[in-house]
Design a protein around this motif. Structure first.
Motif, PDB file in Angstrom:
ATOM      1  N   SER A 219      -7.867  -0.856   4.131  1.00  0.00           N
ATOM      2  CA  SER A 219      -8.540  -0.825   2.835  1.00  0.00           C
ATOM      3  C   SER A 219      -7.525  -1.185   1.738  1.00  0.00           C
ATOM      4  O   SER A 219      -6.351  -0.837   1.831  1.00  0.00           O
TER       5      SER A 219
ATOM      6  N   SER B 188     -10.855   4.618  -1.382  1.00  0.00           N
ATOM      7  CA  SER B 188     -10.931   3.197  -1.019  1.00  0.00           C
ATOM      8  C   SER B 188     -11.659   2.396  -2.103  1.00  0.00           C
ATOM      9  O   SER B 188     -12.457   2.937  -2.850  1.00  0.00           O
TER      10      SER B 188
ATOM     11  N   HIS C 283      -5.541  11.407   2.461  1.00  0.00           N
ATOM     12  CA  HIS C 283      -6.492  10.311   2.379  1.00  0.00           C
ATOM     13  C   HIS C 283      -7.528  10.491   1.291  1.00  0.00           C
ATOM     14  O   HIS C 283      -7.989  11.607   1.051  1.00  0.00           O
TER      15      HIS C 283
ATOM     16  N   GLU D 259     -15.744   3.291   5.326  1.00  0.00           N
ATOM     17  CA  GLU D 259     -15.105   2.409   6.290  1.00  0.00           C
ATOM     18  C   GLU D 259     -15.823   2.400   7.642  1.00  0.00           C
ATOM     19  O   GLU D 259     -16.724   3.199   7.880  1.00  0.00           O
TER      20      GLU D 259
ATOM     21  N   LYS E 165       0.806  -1.223   0.000  1.00  0.00           N
ATOM     22  CA  LYS E 165       0.000   0.000   0.000  1.00  0.00           C
ATOM     23  C   LYS E 165       0.832   1.263   0.000  1.00  0.00           C
ATOM     24  O   LYS E 165       0.296   2.355  -0.153  1.00  0.00           O
TER      25      LYS E 165
ATOM     26  N   ASN F  94      -6.275  -0.274  -1.068  1.00  0.00           N
ATOM     27  CA  ASN F  94      -5.920   0.754  -2.040  1.00  0.00           C
ATOM     28  C   ASN F  94      -4.540   1.302  -1.691  1.00  0.00           C
ATOM     29  O   ASN F  94      -4.111   1.185  -0.547  1.00  0.00           O
TER      30      ASN F  94
HETATM   31 MG    MG Z   1      -7.856   3.243   4.222  1.00  0.00          MG
END
Ligand code: MG
Ligand code: AMP
Length: 350
Positions: free
Chosen positions: A149, A157, A238, A186, A62, A151
């Motif tokens: 997640s 996500s 994010h 999430e 990630k 991604n």
């Molecule tokens: Mg995440």
């Protein structure tokens, strides 16, 4: 598994996950590999939570900062007692009420949880997903599964298996494809290690639902802080699409939508390709692309489509996304958290 054969994508029945497929994936987990799987919230990138090497490979795949801890998924309440210590009564009540479901509890970790998983913290974040595929996978693996997640760090996500293939395809051993996820944002992360329970990240379980339950069980004068505190992961960038983005917020919907159109016009005059994230209540906008996220009357629909829409704007190669804000009530709090972060806090209040 060799890089060339990656990833193996297996379609799974979300009602009755095929045991042969679950076994193949569980074998990968036990051997320290990476399995992407659906949950009710978003797709997760999972590894054996107790295997430091395996968890380290999640961070590498990630490109995730090492100080951002990973949520550990369990299929069984007994597991919680092995992974934590000093569990407060409140945690038991919350697990009774909201598990399986999109509520993550931050508790004191036991010795067996490696520091790689917790980003060097003495606490561990735990949740039991409300989805038969991860529940079967965890049970069959026989280990708790650490899964953020699926991604690359900083991007929106994934809410379906195609997103995972596109983002992390070559870095994952197996992707279990259970179709689009139901919640779309999430889990709510709730810290139970401080003097008052604190929401570190708004998500699938709303602040109002938590207040209802914690109120009903009399938590000795403790109050949920809906004021969102900073969780270790939340200081990082994010959910951001590649294009610029701005969120327009305001109580008066007519004023808000007029501002959205005005901004779209301005940016298009500058020669930019503009995408608008609208709702089904919006007026007809004039822009290069308009995507309807869902209905203001049922914000769960907006939550479900949010990340797919942000990704869609990237695919359509827009230069600027203008998003309508929504009320910060119920699931709206989680939606606005994601939108504001996606926009890098470029917010216009009208
Ligand atoms: Mg995440
Ligand atoms: P994700 O990577 O999308 O699964 O997000 C996990 C979120 O949970 C991040 O915001 C983390 O910072 C947060 N989290 C995980 N473990 C802990 C912990 N022990 N204490 C506080 N927050 C945590």
């Amino acid at each position: 598994m060799s890089k060339e054969s990656r990833p193996l994508v297996l379609k799974v029945d979300t009602e009755r996950p095929e045991i042969d497929k679950i076994r193949i994936a569980a074998d990968v987990i036990r051997k320290g590999g990476l399995v992407a799987f659906p949950t009710e919230t978003v797709y997760g990138l999972g590894a054996d939570a107790l295997n430091s090497e395996a968890v380290a490979s999640i961070f590498r795949a990630k490109n995730r900062p090492a100080d951002n801890p990973i949520i550990v998924h369990v299929a069984d309440r007994e597991e919680v007692y092995k992974l934590t210590k000093d569990i407060p009564v409140m945690a038991e009540e919350l697990m009774d009420f909201f598990w399986p479901g999109p509520l993550t509890l931050v508790l004191k970790k036991s010795e067996i949880v490696p520091y790689v998983t917790t980003g060097s913290l003495e606490t561990v974040a735990l949740r039991m997903p409300d989805h038969r595929v991860p529940l079967a996978l965890i049970a069959e693996s026989g280990v708790p599964i650490a899964a953020p997640s699926a991604n690359p760090a900083g991007k929106p996500s994934p809410t379906n298996a195609r997103h995972v293939v596109e983002d992390l395809g070559s870095k994952v051993d197996i992707i279990l494809d259970g179709g689009p996820t139901r919640v779309g944002v999430e889990s709510t992360v709730l810290d139970l290690t401080a003097s008052k329970p604190k929401i570190l990240r708004p998500g699938g379980i709303t602040a109002e639902e938590l207040v209802d339950v914690l109120g009903a069980i009399d938590v000795a004068g403790m109050k949920i802080e809906t004021e969102v505190a900073l969780s270790p992961g939340m200081k990082h960038k994010h959910y951001a699409p590649s294009s610029d983005m701005i969120v327009v917020e305001g109580e008066d919907f007519d004023v808000l939508t007029r501002k959205v159109q005005e901004l779209a016009d301005e940016h298009r005059l500058e020669g930019k390709r503009v995408g608008i994230m609208a709702t089904s209540e919006s007026p007809r906008y004039d822009a290069d692309i308009v995507k309807v996220a869902g209905s203001r009357a049922d914000l769960r629909t907006v939550a479900r489509n949010l990340f797919e829409i942000l990704r869609g704007f990237d695919e359509a190669k827009v230069d600027m996304i203008i998003a309508e804000g929504v009320e910060t009530k119920g699931i709206g709090l989680a939606i606005m958290d994601r939108l504001e972060r996606a926009a890098g806090y470029r917010i216009l209040r009208v």
